[in-house]
Write a protein that holds these residues in place. Sequence first.
Motif, PDB file in Angstrom:
ATOM      1  N   VAL A  52      44.157  40.146  24.505  1.00 30.68           N
ATOM      2  CA  VAL A  52      43.673  39.089  24.941  1.00 30.68           C
ATOM      3  C   VAL A  52      45.337  38.609  25.120  1.00 30.68           C
ATOM      4  N   SER A  53      45.861  38.237  26.995  1.00 32.92           N
ATOM      5  CA  SER A  53      46.862  38.285  27.279  1.00 32.92           C
ATOM      6  C   SER A  53      46.819  36.611  27.875  1.00 32.92           C
ATOM      7  N   SER A  54      46.304  36.060  27.374  1.00 28.04           N
ATOM      8  CA  SER A  54      46.254  34.250  27.194  1.00 28.04           C
ATOM      9  C   SER A  54      46.895  33.462  25.516  1.00 28.04           C
ATOM     10  N   SER A  55      47.844  32.831  25.785  1.00 24.00           N
ATOM     11  CA  SER A  55      48.131  32.330  24.682  1.00 24.00           C
ATOM     12  C   SER A  55      46.752  31.616  24.081  1.00 24.00           C
ATOM     13  N   VAL A  77      33.197  33.000  24.875  1.00 21.68           N
ATOM     14  CA  VAL A  77      33.788  31.944  25.005  1.00 21.68           C
ATOM     15  C   VAL A  77      33.365  31.393  26.034  1.00 21.68           C
ATOM     16  N   ASP A  78      34.482  32.497  26.775  1.00 22.91           N
ATOM     17  CA  ASP A  78      35.077  32.886  28.563  1.00 22.91           C
ATOM     18  C   ASP A  78      34.162  33.331  29.143  1.00 22.91           C
ATOM     19  N   ASN A  79      34.519  32.933  30.750  1.00 18.57           N
ATOM     20  CA  ASN A  79      32.912  34.145  31.273  1.00 18.57           C
ATOM     21  C   ASN A  79      34.383  35.346  31.838  1.00 18.57           C
ATOM     22  N   THR A  80      33.150  36.723  31.883  1.00 23.46           N
ATOM     23  CA  THR A  80      34.039  37.651  32.441  1.00 23.46           C
ATOM     24  C   THR A  80      33.893  37.450  33.800  1.00 23.46           C
ATOM     25  N   ILE A 123      42.159  27.998  34.724  1.00 25.87           N
ATOM     26  CA  ILE A 123      42.824  29.003  34.022  1.00 25.87           C
ATOM     27  C   ILE A 123      42.441  30.664  33.546  1.00 25.87           C
ATOM     28  N   ASN A 124      42.688  31.484  34.431  1.00 29.44           N
ATOM     29  CA  ASN A 124      42.321  33.073  34.969  1.00 29.44           C
ATOM     30  C   ASN A 124      42.942  33.673  33.346  1.00 29.44           C
ATOM     31  N   TYR A 125      43.137  34.763  32.799  1.00 31.87           N
ATOM     32  CA  TYR A 125      43.383  35.417  32.075  1.00 31.87           C
ATOM     33  C   TYR A 125      42.945  37.272  31.807  1.00 31.87           C
ATOM     34  N   ASN A 126      43.585  38.533  32.215  1.00 26.40           N
ATOM     35  CA  ASN A 126      43.194  40.083  31.352  1.00 26.40           C
ATOM     36  C   ASN A 126      42.678  39.356  29.839  1.00 26.40           C
ATOM     37  N   GLN A 127      41.846  40.697  29.633  1.00 27.89           N
ATOM     38  CA  GLN A 127      41.318  41.445  28.624  1.00 27.89           C
ATOM     39  C   GLN A 127      41.932  42.461  28.830  1.00 27.89           C
ATOM     40  N   ASN A 128      41.848  43.727  27.369  1.00 26.05           N
ATOM     41  CA  ASN A 128      42.213  44.989  27.322  1.00 26.05           C
ATOM     42  C   ASN A 128      41.356  44.951  26.221  1.00 26.05           C
ATOM     43  N   SER A 129      40.456  46.198  26.251  1.00 28.63           N
ATOM     44  CA  SER A 129      39.703  46.304  24.562  1.00 28.63           C
ATOM     45  C   SER A 129      39.576  47.129  24.508  1.00 28.63           C
ATOM     46  N   LEU A 130      39.853  48.388  23.324  1.00 28.12           N
ATOM     47  CA  LEU A 130      39.788  49.629  23.096  1.00 28.12           C
ATOM     48  C   LEU A 130      38.655  49.410  21.883  1.00 28.12           C
TER      49      LEU A 130
END
Length: 394
Positions: free
Chosen positions: A148-151, A342-345, A379-386
Motif C-alpha cells: 500500500v502507498s498510503s501511510s 475497508v477502502d473501496n477499489t 484521499i486516493n492511493y495505489n495498491q500493488n499485490s503479488l
Amino acid sequence: MDYRKYVILLFIVLCGFQKLKAQDNGFMVADSTSAALSKAGNWQEMINYGHQTLAAGTDFPGLRLRIAFAYFITNNYKEALAEYNRVLQKDAYNQTARYYAYYSANFLNNYLQASYNAGYLDKGTLRKEGVSPFGLLDMGVESGEKFVSSSRRGNGFYTHGGFSNRLGWRLQLEQSVIYYNQDIINRIGFGPRSDRYKLSDDQIEYFAKLSYMLNQNFTLIGSYHYLTTKYNSTIYRSNLWLAGIKYQGTDVDLQGDVNFGDIIKQPITQYNAKLTYYPSGNLNVYTISRLSDKYLKSKDHFIFNQAIGFKIVKNTWLESGVTFGSQEDYLDSDGLYVYNSVDNTKFKFNETAFYQLNIHAQLRLIYTYEQKADAYFPINYNQNSLTLGFLWKF
C-alpha cells in the motif's frame, strides 16, 4: 380407368426407388471419401468436405464422428464437442463419442462436463482411464501480500486453500478456506500532535460451491460464503449466497447468476451476466466479459470486468484483466472472492501467469494494481499485490 391408377402407383414407386438409390450412392461416396481423408490425416480437408456433405443432405453418425475427430486432433475442442453431441443426441451410449467428448471437456478445464460424459462410458474404459464418480479433482493454495502507498494503511496479507471433488457423475463440490489481515492506521484530529491508533482488520472465510449438470449444455450453480470479520474490537458475521445457470455452447459459454445476502450488517444483491468466448475452440485464446449490477446501501453500482487469456509458449499462459466501477463489497468468481476491504477499489488491473509444470502441477503468479479511495479521508492511493499459487490436478 383402373390401369391408370397402377401406372401412377408404379411411377411413384420408381421415383422412390431412384431417390433411395441416389441416397445410397451419396452415403457410399461420403463414407468412402471421408474415411480416406481421415486415414490420410487431411484434417482441414476432412472438416470442409464433411460440412459440404452435410449441407447437401447426407448425414450419418460415421461422418459426424470423422468431422468431430478432425476438430479434436486440430485442438478445436469446442467444435469437436458440438459434433460429438449431435451423435449422442441420437445414440446416448455411443462409446467413441462419449470418450472423446470426455477428453474435449477436460482439455477445456471443464471437469464437470467431462464427468458427465464419463458417466456413460463402459466399466472397462473407466478402469483404464482411472475415472470414478467420487474423488478429488484438484487441490490448491495461494498466498500473497498487498503493498500500500498510503501511510494510513499497513500492507495486507492474503492466503487461500481449497479443493474440489466429484460427488457423482453430474455433481461437483468446491470448498475453500480464506484468511485476510491488514492494519488500519487512523488519526483523531489533523494536527502534528493528533493521536494515532491502529486497528487490525482480520477476516476468516469459508466458501462452498455446488455444480449440477442437467445435460450436456446446462449446469445449475449454487454457492455459500461465510465470513467472520474482526474490526475495531467488533466481530461481524456475514452470509452470502449465489444461484445461477450456465450454458456451454459451441463458441461461447454463457452464465447468469445472482448473489444475495448480508455483508457487515448490510444487505447486498448483485446480478451478473458472463460470456466466455473461445475463438479457436480451445484455451490458446479466450476472452471473459462480465457485467454486474450491485445493489448496496440503497444504490445501484454497475461493474464491468474484461479479461483475455492466451498461450504464449509451451506450457505457459497469460491472462490480463481490467475491472471498472465501484468495487465496494464486490463479489467475484461465483462468490469465491469478496472485496470488502475497508477502502473501496475504483479501478483494478491484474495480470496472471500460468505455468504447467507437468500434467498434474501448475504454478500461478498474479500481479494486481488497484486505485483505492480512503474510507475516512478524501484521499486516493495505489495498491500493488503479488500472489503466488500452486494447483495439483488429480
